[in-house]
Design an enzyme around this catalytic site. Structure first.
Site, short mmCIF file in Angstrom:
data_model
loop_
_atom_site.label_atom_id
_atom_site.label_comp_id
_atom_site.label_asym_id
_atom_site.label_seq_id
_atom_site.Cartn_x
_atom_site.Cartn_y
_atom_site.Cartn_z
CD GLU A 307 33.96 10.67 -16.04
OE1 GLU A 307 34.54 10.31 -15.10
OE2 GLU A 307 34.43 9.23 -16.94
CG HIS A 328 18.18 10.96 11.31
ND1 HIS A 328 17.55 11.34 12.26
CD2 HIS A 328 17.86 10.31 10.24
CE1 HIS A 328 16.10 10.60 12.25
NE2 HIS A 328 16.52 10.05 11.19
CE LYS A 442 43.89 11.19 -15.83
NZ LYS A 442 42.84 10.54 -17.31
O1 PA5 Z 1 34.98 6.78 -17.56
C1 PA5 Z 1 35.75 6.84 -17.56
O2 PA5 Z 1 35.96 6.99 -18.92
C2 PA5 Z 1 36.49 6.62 -16.61
O3 PA5 Z 1 36.27 7.18 -15.48
C3 PA5 Z 1 38.28 5.85 -16.70
O4 PA5 Z 1 37.19 4.81 -16.45
C4 PA5 Z 1 39.01 5.97 -15.24
O5 PA5 Z 1 39.00 7.77 -15.66
C5 PA5 Z 1 39.65 4.82 -15.64
O6 PA5 Z 1 40.63 4.91 -17.03
P1 PA5 Z 1 40.93 3.98 -16.87
O7 PA5 Z 1 40.39 2.85 -17.03
O8 PA5 Z 1 42.13 3.60 -18.15
O9 PA5 Z 1 42.13 3.63 -16.33
#
Ligand code: PA5
Length: 465
Positions: A307, A328, A442
């Site tokens: 990310e 394996h 989303k």
């Molecule tokens: O690293 C990030 O920002 C994302 O992975 C969020 O943690 C994830 O989408 C969850 O978001 P939230 O905490 O707003 O529900």
């Protein structure tokens, strides 16, 4: 004679100092397994670039600099916050809670899960602590139904974590769990703790309305960097582990990483992975561990690097494996498939337990040559053998060493990789701290679910099908 004594004393002192310096650098990087693939001068150039990126990170002048709160978390977390978490643990003990459902997704769950799975007994329940399970990290109906089978057989509490307070997966799971708790327990409100934004979002509103105990996810810490905020701290405390030791490990690692220099372990790691990517076209990083309790470290790392770096058509694709298990299954590909990868092994120096191999008169399995050996000796030789084989197969090898799997060292590992990730993404010219790409699925999902406000997108997406 006296001279010799002084000389010996000096040598001993020097040795002690060297040992203590060695100890301070808890997370060690070994890039020797890359040397045959790269030119020394080229590595020097990348190490210079990594130092520039280090300066950007440390001067806090780079992209996303409003999300750098994670850098000082290990020294900023107040004792009162830990005490508040422990108070909830004690309160739930009194209420007989033996199951904690931690609801969250992505950065709002992977750190806690990584720590808890790494520290827990792999088969037996943790003594004097409730069982901790995770939900809200998928939209599988079977998963949720089976989770509720467990919840109904247990005495449950729930920690719901969402920084935005609006993420669909945890919201759906929370609605299911909350409904059950409210129908079942008079003290339901005391069995729910919310961890969310300090001011806004549906979860914040609900927790004020219902009087839930709550904790704040700091504004300046993104999800994947939040394991050392209440997002990780509360579940880890509830699971019965020593969060103070974890924060101390992170603080000690921070201390060694904020020193500028080419010897800095995070600088070396970031420099080498960027050199392999940019110069050798190694676009995949396989994150390997020879210890199954670190499976979720791989998951946490995939999110952290994936990310943070996967943007603007750039980035190293992070994959993860557990060896020797996956030798394996994935071993063949790594040895001989498309040559696009390098391997980063998180290697653990010491095991926590001991099992030796017995001698057998018959020796049908021909294992007597190992009689008396520790199983970990075989694991270490498998690790070394794998490293050499994969190098022969054209896969450069990086090794990140931690002393053992405990709270202290895990804290150090978390901090090390967060810091290295910041440097590495800046080297790529990327903002490490945003995630614009995660909105795409989303939006489509909301359009397909006919969420109010998405009418136009619903029409458009249906026309595509
Ligand atoms: O690293 C990030 O920002 C994302 O992975 C969020 O943690 C994830 O989408 C969850 O978001 P939230 O905490 O707003 O529900």
């Amino acid at each position: 004679m006296f001279g010799l004594f002084t000389k010996l004393k000096k040598i001993t002192e020097k040795y002690v100092i060297l040992q203590s310096l060695k100890f301070q650098e808890m997370i060690k990087v070994n890039i020797e397994g890359c040397r045959p693939f790269v030119k020394a001068e080229e590595f020097e150039q990348y190490a210079d670039k990594a130092l520039d990126a280090f300066d950007v990170l440390q001067s806090e002048k780079g992209a996303g600099n409003d999300f750098l709160g994670w850098k000082t978390l290990p020294v900023d977390i107040p004792e009162s916050l830990i005490k508040d978490c422990e108070a909830i643990r004690e309160d739930w003990k009194k209420r007989g809670v033996n199951l904690v459902v931690v609801i969250g997704i992505g950065g709002s769950y992977l750190g806690a899960r990584c720590a808890i799975e790494a520290l827990s007994h792999q088969f037996l329940p943790q003594e004097n602590a409730p069982r901790v399970v995770f939900a809200g990290n998928n939209l599988s109906e079977d998963y949720l139904a089976e989770l509720m089978d467990l919840v109904k057989k247990s005495n449950a509490g729930c920690v719901v974590i969402s920084k935005s307070g609006t993420t669909t997966e945890p919201a759906v799971a929370f609605r299911v769990v909350k409904t059950y708790l409210e129908e079942t327990y008079k003290d339901a409100g005391k069995r729910i703790v919310a961890i969310t934004d300090g001011a806004k979002g549906a979860l914040k509103t609900l927790s004020v309305q219902e009087g839930y105990r709550s904790f704040v996810v700091p504004d300046n810490v993104g999800g994947r960097f939040s394991v050392l905020t209440p997002v990780g701290i509360l579940p880890i405390v509830l699971a019965g582990f020593d969060i103070r030791a974890m924060l101390k490990g992170a603080a000690d690692e921070r201390e060694s990483l904020i020193k500028r220099g080419k010897e800095n372990a995070a600088v070396q790691y970031a420099a080498m992975r960027n050199l392999l990517y940019s110069s050798l076209g190694k676009k995949v990083e396989i994150l390997a561990c020879f210890n199954p309790r670190l499976q979720y470290l791989g998951e946490w790392l995939k999110q952290l690097f994936g990310e943070s770096e996967g943007k603007e058509g750039k980035g190293i694709f992070p994959a993860s494996v557990i060896f020797t298990t996956d030798l394996h299954s994935m071993g063949q590909f790594i040895q001989e498939g498309e040559r696009v990868m390098f391997e980063t092994t998180v290697s653990v120096e010491k095991v926590n337990r001991s099992v030796t191999i017995a001698f057998e008169e018959q020796n049908l399995d021909k294992l007597n040559y190992l009689a008396g050996e520790h199983v970990e000796h075989c694991n270490k030789m498998a690790q070394l053998g794998t490293k050499l084989a994969h190098m022969d197969g054209g896969v450069p090898q990086i090794e990140i060493g931690m002393e053992q799997v405990d709270e202290y060292n895990l804290g150090a590992v978390f901090y090390f990789f967060e810091f290295a990730c910041g440097i590495s993404a800046y080297m790529l010219g990327i903002n490490p701290f945003n995630q614009p790409g995660v909105e795409a699925y989303k939006n489509n999902m909301f359009a397909l679910l006919r969420k109010p406000g998405y009418e136009k997108q619903t029409e458009e997406i249906l026309a595509r099908l």
